[in-house]
Design a protein around this motif. Structure first.
Motif, PDB file in Angstrom:
ATOM      1  N   PHE A 105      27.633 -49.584   9.784  1.00 61.22           N
ATOM      2  CA  PHE A 105      27.224 -48.728  10.910  1.00 61.22           C
ATOM      3  C   PHE A 105      26.256 -47.649  10.441  1.00 61.22           C
ATOM      4  N   TRP A 106      26.577 -46.987   9.350  1.00 62.60           N
ATOM      5  CA  TRP A 106      25.719 -45.896   8.875  1.00 62.60           C
ATOM      6  C   TRP A 106      24.385 -46.431   8.363  1.00 62.60           C
ATOM      7  N   ARG A 107      24.396 -47.637   7.782  1.00 65.96           N
ATOM      8  CA  ARG A 107      23.130 -48.241   7.359  1.00 65.96           C
ATOM      9  C   ARG A 107      22.233 -48.485   8.568  1.00 65.96           C
ATOM     10  N   ARG A 108      22.810 -48.986   9.648  1.00 64.90           N
ATOM     11  CA  ARG A 108      22.019 -49.243  10.845  1.00 64.90           C
ATOM     12  C   ARG A 108      21.544 -47.943  11.486  1.00 64.90           C
ATOM     13  N   LEU A 109      22.387 -46.924  11.451  1.00 67.95           N
ATOM     14  CA  LEU A 109      21.970 -45.630  11.989  1.00 67.95           C
ATOM     15  C   LEU A 109      20.791 -45.081  11.195  1.00 67.95           C
ATOM     16  N   GLU A 110      20.848 -45.206   9.865  1.00 66.34           N
ATOM     17  CA  GLU A 110      19.735 -44.753   9.031  1.00 66.34           C
ATOM     18  C   GLU A 110      18.472 -45.552   9.321  1.00 66.34           C
ATOM     19  N   GLN A 111      18.613 -46.858   9.493  1.00 67.99           N
ATOM     20  CA  GLN A 111      17.446 -47.685   9.775  1.00 67.99           C
ATOM     21  C   GLN A 111      16.807 -47.319  11.110  1.00 67.99           C
ATOM     22  N   PRO A 170      15.960 -36.263  16.204  1.00 64.86           N
ATOM     23  CA  PRO A 170      16.645 -37.544  15.957  1.00 64.86           C
ATOM     24  C   PRO A 170      16.450 -38.121  14.563  1.00 64.86           C
ATOM     25  N   VAL A 171      15.356 -37.764  13.887  1.00 64.90           N
ATOM     26  CA  VAL A 171      15.140 -38.298  12.544  1.00 64.90           C
ATOM     27  C   VAL A 171      16.157 -37.744  11.545  1.00 64.90           C
ATOM     28  N   LEU A 172      16.812 -36.640  11.901  1.00 59.27           N
ATOM     29  CA  LEU A 172      17.803 -36.037  11.004  1.00 59.27           C
ATOM     30  C   LEU A 172      19.073 -36.885  10.904  1.00 59.27           C
ATOM     31  N   PHE A 173      19.220 -37.890  11.767  1.00 58.42           N
ATOM     32  CA  PHE A 173      20.327 -38.819  11.591  1.00 58.42           C
ATOM     33  C   PHE A 173      20.191 -39.599  10.284  1.00 58.42           C
ATOM     34  N   ALA A 174      18.972 -39.725   9.773  1.00 61.82           N
ATOM     35  CA  ALA A 174      18.747 -40.512   8.557  1.00 61.82           C
ATOM     36  C   ALA A 174      19.481 -39.935   7.343  1.00 61.82           C
ATOM     37  N   PRO A 175      19.291 -38.654   6.989  1.00 62.61           N
ATOM     38  CA  PRO A 175      20.044 -38.145   5.831  1.00 62.61           C
ATOM     39  C   PRO A 175      21.544 -38.116   6.059  1.00 62.61           C
ATOM     40  N   LEU A 176      21.988 -37.841   7.300  1.00 59.67           N
ATOM     41  CA  LEU A 176      23.423 -37.883   7.585  1.00 59.67           C
ATOM     42  C   LEU A 176      23.977 -39.272   7.331  1.00 59.67           C
ATOM     43  N   ALA A 177      23.288 -40.289   7.842  1.00 58.87           N
ATOM     44  CA  ALA A 177      23.756 -41.662   7.661  1.00 58.87           C
ATOM     45  C   ALA A 177      23.692 -42.074   6.194  1.00 58.87           C
ATOM     46  N   ALA A 178      22.637 -41.670   5.496  1.00 58.91           N
ATOM     47  CA  ALA A 178      22.526 -42.016   4.071  1.00 58.91           C
ATOM     48  C   ALA A 178      23.671 -41.411   3.269  1.00 58.91           C
ATOM     49  N   TRP A 179      24.049 -40.200   3.607  1.00 51.60           N
ATOM     50  CA  TRP A 179      25.156 -39.550   2.893  1.00 51.60           C
ATOM     51  C   TRP A 179      26.482 -40.227   3.199  1.00 51.60           C
TER      52      TRP A 179
END
Length: 395
Positions: free
Chosen positions: A223-229, A204-213
């Motif tokens: 939405f992507w900022r919240r997913l990264e957070q 699940p931590v791999l959502f962070a680089p996906l969301a950051a990109w």
């Protein structure tokens, strides 16, 4: 303050408050008139909305009561058919009317997306109830993620959708790990299985680089900022829990090579995710977010090596959260800095109890512990007020 936040704050001002500010000389007459005009243009009939909401809620509760009272009388296949039809209708409305709904209210799209995902999740439980079947919880969760996570990622706009994705993935991963180790409890899971479970629970931590990109490339950056957070919170939560388990002997003395390898792999996934965030968002905010995720990953194998060593494990905990506080200072995240100071203070109090547990059995020890708690709380407040960033930057 971001423009959206400023506008939301202005929208909530009352005419009396604006007049009071003008009387105090905080704003001039022109600014006062502009604020009053803005308030008039964006006034919302809250009372009417409240009455309408109460009426809709009453109707909904009535329908639920009628259905619940006659649940056993309704054929299972009919119930499943209606349930499936609701999902199809919601999906059809989203794909056919998303733009129009978004223009009317982005929250309408968010609510419909979340309701659709919730209907999909409950559908699997409904199938089990109708056909009297059972399966490990991770299996329906995994199917639900495969079917509905793409919908949430494509159309989600706010916290509920982001939480459903990261929370659902984490829940599914740990349910799978629990079921797998329970099934294999009669024998050692083995090296390959332990590594596999470590990779699954770290995923699940791999959502962070996906969301950051995606943040700079999507029309839904919030939405992507919240997913990264949320992915960052998952990583930090894992590191914090690892330190706590090590301090209290939560690994059951298992400082084996197999356990260390599994924690090292889980930590490596976190480090890679952190580096991915840094590359995707090279600004100060992205670098600090990536550093926190990578640091939480590094903590995992170190915490496992400090099994049942109270003070060293606590020191590792302090290092993790001190690093988070330093990153928050660099990125001007006031709320994160204050949270880090509060967590360190709380852990310091718990550590004092761990080291002086015998004192708590006496009245004098309780008095000392009370003064200690007050002193730590006062120090935390002073540090927060003195060093916290004056402004809040976007994470």
């Amino acid at each position: 303050m971001p423009v959206g936040t400023r506008q939301a704050s202005l929208a909530g001002m009352s005419a009396r408050k604006i007049a009071a500010w003008h009387a105090a000389g905080l704003i001039d007459a022109e600014t006062r008139d502009r604020l009053l005009a803005y308030e008039a243009d964006h006034a919302r009939p809250l009372a009417l909305w409240a009455v309408s909401g109460i009426g809709a809620l009453a109707i909904g509760l009535g329908l639920v009561s009628v259905i619940a009272a006659n649940w056993e009388e309704i054929p299972g296949q009919l119930r499943l058919g209606v349930h499936l039809a609701l999902i199809v209708a919601a999906l059809g409305a989203l794909f056919a009317r998303e733009e129009r709904l978004a223009q009317a209210s982005p929250w309408a799209v968010e609510a419909l997306v979340f309701v659709t995902a919730a209907l999909g999740l409950t559908f699997f439980g409904h199938i089990g109830q109708v056909y009297q079947t059972s399966s490990p919880l991770w299996q329906p969760l995994g199917v639900w993620l495969a079917l509905f996570a793409p919908l949430l990622l494509l159309m989600g706009r706010s916290w509920p959708a982001a939480m459903a994705v990261v929370g659902g993935a984490g829940w599914c991963a740990w349910e799978y790990a629990t079921a797998s180790t329970g099934w294999l409890a009669a024998r050692d899971p083995g090296f390959a299985m332990r590594l596999w479970l470590a990779a699954v629970t770290a995923a699940p931590v791999l959502f962070a680089p996906l969301a950051a990109w995606q943040r700079a490339r999507s029309a839904r950056p919030d939405f992507w900022r919240r997913l990264e957070q949320l992915a960052l919170a998952y990583a930090v939560g894992g590191g914090t829990l690892a330190c706590g388990l090590a301090s209290g002997g939560g690994y059951n003395g298992e400082a084996s090579l197999l356990g260390m390898a599994a924690m090292a792999l889980r930590g490596a996934v976190g480090v890679l995710a952190g580096l991915g965030v840094m590359l995707a968002r090279p600004g100060i905010s992205g670098r600090m977010a990536g550093a926190i995720i990578a640091g939480a990953g590094l903590v995992l194998p170190l915490a496992h090596a400090l099994e049942d060593l109270t003070v060293p494990a606590a020191a590792l905990f302090f290092a993790l959260w001190a690093g988070i506080a330093a990153a928050a200072l660099a990125a001007h995240w006031r709320g994160v800095f204050q949270l880090a100071v509060g967590v360190i203070a709380m852990r310091l109090i718990i550590l004092s109890f761990e080291l002086a547990g015998d004192l708590l059995a006496s009245g004098f020890g309780l008095i000392l512990s009370g003064f200690l708690i007050l002193g730590v709380a006062w120090g935390a407040v002073r540090v927060s007020k003195t060093f916290a960033p004056r402004g809040e930057s976007e994470a």
